[in-house]
Design a protein around this motif. Structure first.
Motif, PDB file in Angstrom:
ATOM      1  N   GLU A 194      39.904  47.679  37.202  1.00  0.00           N
ATOM      2  CA  GLU A 194      39.956  46.671  38.265  1.00  0.00           C
ATOM      3  C   GLU A 194      39.560  45.302  37.741  1.00  0.00           C
ATOM      4  O   GLU A 194      40.161  44.293  38.104  1.00  0.00           O
ATOM      5  N   ARG A 195      38.568  45.268  36.871  1.00  0.00           N
ATOM      6  CA  ARG A 195      38.137  43.992  36.299  1.00  0.00           C
ATOM      7  C   ARG A 195      39.257  43.377  35.470  1.00  0.00           C
ATOM      8  O   ARG A 195      39.554  42.185  35.573  1.00  0.00           O
ATOM      9  N   MET A 196      39.918  44.209  34.671  1.00  0.00           N
ATOM     10  CA  MET A 196      41.022  43.700  33.839  1.00  0.00           C
ATOM     11  C   MET A 196      42.177  43.209  34.704  1.00  0.00           C
ATOM     12  O   MET A 196      42.787  42.198  34.403  1.00  0.00           O
ATOM     13  N   THR A 197      42.457  43.898  35.797  1.00  0.00           N
ATOM     14  CA  THR A 197      43.530  43.490  36.712  1.00  0.00           C
ATOM     15  C   THR A 197      43.203  42.128  37.329  1.00  0.00           C
ATOM     16  O   THR A 197      44.071  41.250  37.402  1.00  0.00           O
ATOM     17  N   ARG A 198      41.955  41.932  37.726  1.00  0.00           N
ATOM     18  CA  ARG A 198      41.545  40.642  38.310  1.00  0.00           C
ATOM     19  C   ARG A 198      41.691  39.530  37.282  1.00  0.00           C
ATOM     20  O   ARG A 198      42.147  38.424  37.611  1.00  0.00           O
ATOM     21  N   GLU A 199      41.317  39.807  36.038  1.00  0.00           N
ATOM     22  CA  GLU A 199      41.446  38.785  34.981  1.00  0.00           C
ATOM     23  C   GLU A 199      42.900  38.446  34.726  1.00  0.00           C
ATOM     24  O   GLU A 199      43.248  37.267  34.535  1.00  0.00           O
ATOM     25  N   MET A 218      45.299  38.580  36.879  1.00  0.00           N
ATOM     26  CA  MET A 218      45.796  37.805  38.014  1.00  0.00           C
ATOM     27  C   MET A 218      45.343  36.349  37.937  1.00  0.00           C
ATOM     28  O   MET A 218      46.065  35.460  38.359  1.00  0.00           O
ATOM     29  N   LYS A 219      44.163  36.120  37.384  1.00  0.00           N
ATOM     30  CA  LYS A 219      43.662  34.753  37.248  1.00  0.00           C
ATOM     31  C   LYS A 219      44.518  33.966  36.250  1.00  0.00           C
ATOM     32  O   LYS A 219      44.748  32.781  36.413  1.00  0.00           O
ATOM     33  N   HIS A 220      44.957  34.649  35.211  1.00  0.00           N
ATOM     34  CA  HIS A 220      45.705  33.983  34.140  1.00  0.00           C
ATOM     35  C   HIS A 220      47.196  33.885  34.448  1.00  0.00           C
ATOM     36  O   HIS A 220      47.924  33.220  33.718  1.00  0.00           O
ATOM     37  N   ALA A 221      47.640  34.537  35.504  1.00  0.00           N
ATOM     38  CA  ALA A 221      49.080  34.498  35.828  1.00  0.00           C
ATOM     39  C   ALA A 221      49.454  33.279  36.621  1.00  0.00           C
ATOM     40  O   ALA A 221      48.780  32.506  37.107  1.00  0.00           O
TER      41      ALA A 221
END
Length: 59
Positions: free
Chosen positions: A49-54, A56-59
């Motif tokens: 989940e943490r990696m998914t949030r990161e 999304m921030k960079h997209a």
């Protein structure tokens, strides 16, 4: 109880023949065996989940 059969080869019919006190000890053993696996699964889920949030921030 699935773990009891899969990893320790104890059939449900055999489990039911075990005296109640021994069943309690067996359940405790299985819970102690399962707890680290559950915690590892929780850790992996949180990391995912943490990696998914990161991402999304960079997209």
């Amino acid at each position: 109880m699935y773990l009891l059969f899969k990893q320790h080869h104890v059939l449900p019919s055999e489990y039911l023949k075990i005296p109640p006190g021994e069943r309690m000890v067996l359940k405790t053993f299985l819970l102690a065996e399962c707890a680290p696996k559950q915690l590892e699964g929780i850790r992996w889920q949180a990391e995912s989940e943490r990696m998914t949030r990161e991402e999304m921030k960079h997209a």
